[in-house]
Write an enzyme that holds these catalytic residues in place. Structure first.
Site, PDB file in Angstrom:
ATOM      1  CB  CYS A  59       6.636   0.115   0.780  1.00 41.77           C
ATOM      2  SG  CYS A  59       7.899   0.900  -0.193  1.00 41.77           S
ATOM      3  CG  HIS A 109       3.315  -0.209  -1.605  1.00 46.46           C
ATOM      4  ND1 HIS A 109       3.340   1.119  -1.252  1.00 46.46           N
ATOM      5  CD2 HIS A 109       4.514  -0.467  -2.188  1.00 46.46           C
ATOM      6  CE1 HIS A 109       4.500   1.639  -1.596  1.00 46.46           C
ATOM      7  NE2 HIS A 109       5.234   0.699  -2.169  1.00 46.46           N
ATOM      8  CG  ASN A 166       6.800   3.481  -3.956  1.00 50.58           C
ATOM      9  OD1 ASN A 166       6.365   3.696  -2.830  1.00 50.58           O
ATOM     10  ND2 ASN A 166       7.534   2.416  -4.260  1.00 50.58           N
TER      11      ASN A 166
HETATM   12  N1  ACO Z   1      13.410   6.033 -18.637  1.00 47.62           N
HETATM   13  C1  ACO Z   1      13.780   5.408 -19.752  1.00 47.62           C
HETATM   14  N2  ACO Z   1      14.433   4.235 -19.758  1.00 47.62           N
HETATM   15  C2  ACO Z   1      14.707   3.680 -18.553  1.00 47.62           C
HETATM   16  C3  ACO Z   1      14.335   4.280 -17.338  1.00 47.62           C
HETATM   17  C4  ACO Z   1      13.664   5.519 -17.407  1.00 47.62           C
HETATM   18  N3  ACO Z   1      13.255   6.169 -16.310  1.00 47.62           N
HETATM   19  N4  ACO Z   1      14.731   3.493 -16.318  1.00 47.62           N
HETATM   20  C5  ACO Z   1      15.330   2.419 -16.869  1.00 47.62           C
HETATM   21  N5  ACO Z   1      15.314   2.527 -18.209  1.00 47.62           N
HETATM   22  C6  ACO Z   1      15.848   1.625 -19.207  1.00 47.62           C
HETATM   23  C7  ACO Z   1      16.818   0.624 -18.643  1.00 47.62           C
HETATM   24  O1  ACO Z   1      18.099   1.190 -18.556  1.00 47.62           O
HETATM   25  C8  ACO Z   1      16.721  -0.498 -19.642  1.00 47.62           C
HETATM   26  O2  ACO Z   1      17.508  -0.162 -20.748  1.00 47.62           O
HETATM   27  P1  ACO Z   1      18.384  -1.268 -21.522  1.00 47.62           P
HETATM   28  O3  ACO Z   1      17.392  -2.296 -21.999  1.00 47.62           O
HETATM   29  O4  ACO Z   1      19.039  -0.498 -22.588  1.00 47.62           O
HETATM   30  O5  ACO Z   1      19.320  -1.822 -20.484  1.00 47.62           O
HETATM   31  C9  ACO Z   1      15.269  -0.459 -20.103  1.00 47.62           C
HETATM   32  O6  ACO Z   1      14.769   0.832 -19.733  1.00 47.62           O
HETATM   33  C10 ACO Z   1      14.401  -1.525 -19.493  1.00 47.62           C
HETATM   34  O7  ACO Z   1      14.623  -1.519 -18.120  1.00 47.62           O
HETATM   35  P2  ACO Z   1      13.919  -2.581 -17.224  1.00 47.62           P
HETATM   36  O8  ACO Z   1      14.535  -2.535 -15.875  1.00 47.62           O
HETATM   37  O9  ACO Z   1      13.840  -3.869 -17.966  1.00 47.62           O
HETATM   38  O10 ACO Z   1      12.428  -2.010 -17.153  1.00 47.62           O
HETATM   39  P3  ACO Z   1      11.214  -2.692 -16.468  1.00 47.62           P
HETATM   40  O11 ACO Z   1      10.174  -2.966 -17.474  1.00 47.62           O
HETATM   41  O12 ACO Z   1      11.591  -3.807 -15.539  1.00 47.62           O
HETATM   42  O13 ACO Z   1      10.663  -1.498 -15.546  1.00 47.62           O
HETATM   43  C11 ACO Z   1      10.714  -0.765 -13.265  1.00 47.62           C
HETATM   44  C12 ACO Z   1      11.498  -0.961 -14.554  1.00 47.62           C
HETATM   45  C13 ACO Z   1       9.585   0.217 -13.538  1.00 47.62           C
HETATM   46  C14 ACO Z   1      11.627  -0.194 -12.196  1.00 47.62           C
HETATM   47  C15 ACO Z   1      10.097  -2.123 -12.819  1.00 47.62           C
HETATM   48  O14 ACO Z   1      11.080  -3.115 -12.832  1.00 47.62           O
HETATM   49  C16 ACO Z   1       9.511  -2.048 -11.436  1.00 47.62           C
HETATM   50  O15 ACO Z   1       8.540  -1.343 -11.202  1.00 47.62           O
HETATM   51  N6  ACO Z   1      10.047  -2.814 -10.475  1.00 47.62           N
HETATM   52  C17 ACO Z   1       9.584  -2.770  -9.102  1.00 47.62           C
HETATM   53  C18 ACO Z   1      10.128  -1.537  -8.451  1.00 47.62           C
HETATM   54  C19 ACO Z   1       9.526  -1.276  -7.113  1.00 47.62           C
HETATM   55  O16 ACO Z   1       8.419  -1.669  -6.852  1.00 47.62           O
HETATM   56  N7  ACO Z   1      10.276  -0.581  -6.264  1.00 47.62           N
HETATM   57  C20 ACO Z   1       9.889  -0.213  -4.969  1.00 47.62           C
HETATM   58  C21 ACO Z   1       9.627  -1.405  -4.124  1.00 47.62           C
HETATM   59  S1  ACO Z   1       9.936  -1.249  -2.435  1.00 47.62           S
HETATM   60  C22 ACO Z   1       9.267   0.130  -1.989  1.00 47.62           C
HETATM   61  O17 ACO Z   1       8.194   0.471  -2.459  1.00 47.62           O
HETATM   62  C23 ACO Z   1      10.046   0.999  -1.056  1.00 47.62           C
END
Ligand code: ACO
Length: 326
Positions: free
Chosen positions: A113, A253, A283
């Site tokens: 990214c 980003h 993204n």
């Molecule tokens: N729909 C519904 N539920 C979901 C989904 C979905 N798409 N994905 C995960 N869940 C569930 C999980 O399984 C979890 O369930 P559980 O509590 O029963 O175990 C629950 O939702 C909460 O999951 P978390 O991981 O705690 O959710 P969080 O609030 O952290 O959000 C997210 C997840 C959006 C991925 C966040 O952590 C994030 O944005 N992180 C950064 C990701 C990122 O920036 N990636 C790219 C970076 S590098 C690049 O850009 C190439």
């Protein structure tokens, strides 16, 4: 030292939209979960015959048109991508052929990214040291090909697209400061897993049942993203000898709207100064910031004379920032 700036910008986005409601039919998720956790409403997905190099070449053509410069005046093409058509030839060589930039040399950079900003700084250095006069810097991703479309943790986050700029000498302003950093020890937070390596000494018995796919530790990445982007902004402003209050617009980003809000909060910068378009595209890895910069400029969120910070982080992990005076 010669001032180097952006002479033109262009983008290309596949026409096919994948909405959160479409994803509800593919994995156990909901529009509400995706919107509230990420800010994403829809993303673009390239068709099967639309390759990364096609997206890159279209964005490049649009940037050349915007700069009113013909392809044969370009002597360097740098493409940032982590989703090339194939390992080789490079996407930059394919773009060279597609646009007819017969005087250009061409290569790719891989910084996930952060790729667009790594490519921008690389091309700027080539021009500043006299090795090139005008460069095309392109970020293009067909990241849909790397996603496991059964994995709800990742498939809701990403989209395809491309953005490009023409770089060259300018009389005033331009790119006034650059910052790049790598944290290789945290690379496992976001990686592409290739299930089977190939070797002539260990022939594959069966075809792997899973293609290479993205694996991510979302919550850890979230924290690193906020800290590394805020840190990169502070460092690049110091290099530019500017204060936060001097900045008219930040183009970050677009990984998650909550990450962007947390960076604004950490830096004590009003969110209204930050350009956000993640709702429309998700993204797009390296292409996110290039497309956001184009849209910020076209919508007059960035005006002539504005001081703008571009800031990103990505798999590697790597982060980068630039200060650009328009
Ligand atoms: N729909 C519904 N539920 C979901 C989904 C979905 N798409 N994905 C995960 N869940 C569930 C999980 O399984 C979890 O369930 P559980 O509590 O029963 O175990 C629950 O939702 C909460 O999951 P978390 O991981 O705690 O959710 P969080 O609030 O952290 O959000 C997210 C997840 C959006 C991925 C966040 O952590 C994030 O944005 N992180 C950064 C990701 C990122 O920036 N990636 C790219 C970076 S590098 C690049 O850009 C190439």
């Amino acid at each position: 030292m010669a001032k180097i700036g952006i002479l033109g910008l262009g983008i290309y986005l596949p026409s096919k939209k994948l909405t959160n409601h479409d994803l509800e039919k593919m994995v156990e998720t909901s529009d509400e979960w995706i919107r509230s956790r990420t800010g994403i409403q829809e993303r673009r997905i390239a068709s099967l015959n639309e390759k990364t190099s096609d997206l890159a070449a279209q964005a490049a053509k649009n940037a050349l048109k915007d700069a009113k410069i013909s392809a044969d005046k370009i002597d360097l093409i740098v493409v940032a991508t982590i989703s090339p058509d194939s390992n080789f030839p490079s996407m930059a060589c394919k773009v060279q052929k597609a646009i007819g930039a017969r005087h250009a040399t061409a290569f790719d950079v891989s910084a996930a990214c952060s790729g667009f900003l790594f490519a921008l700084t690389t091309a700027k250095q080539y021009i500043q040291t006299g090795l090139a006069r005008r460069a095309l810097v392109i970020a293009a991703e067909r990241i849909s090909g790397l996603i496991d479309w059964k994995d709800r943790n990742t498939c809701v986050l990403f989209g395809d697209g491309a953005g490009a700029c023409v770089l060259g000498p300018v009389k005033s302003g331009g790119i006034v400061a650059d910052f790049m950093q790598a944290f290789g020890d945290q690379g496992e937070l976001m990686q592409v897993i290739s299930p089977e390596a190939r070797s002539p000494f260990h022939p594959q018995k069966d075809a792997p049942d899973r293609l290479p796919y993205v694996l991510m530790q979302g919550q850890e990445l979230f924290k690193v993203a906020v800290n590394s982007m805020a840190d990169a902004v502070e460092k690049v402003l110091k290099k530019a000898k500017l204060k936060k209050s001097d900045i008219d617009c930040i183009v970050p980003h677009q990984a998650n709207d909550r990450i962007i809000s947390a960076v604004a909060h950490k830096l004590d910068i009003p969110k209204k100064k930050i350009f956000v378009n993640i709702d429309k595209y998700g993204n797009m890895s390296a292409a996110s910031i290039a497309v956001a910069l184009y849209e910020a400029k076209k919508s007059k969120k960035i005006k002539k004379g504005d001081k703008v910070v571009l800031v990103t982080f990505g798999a590697g992990l790597v982060s980068a920032a630039n200060v650009v005076k328009f």
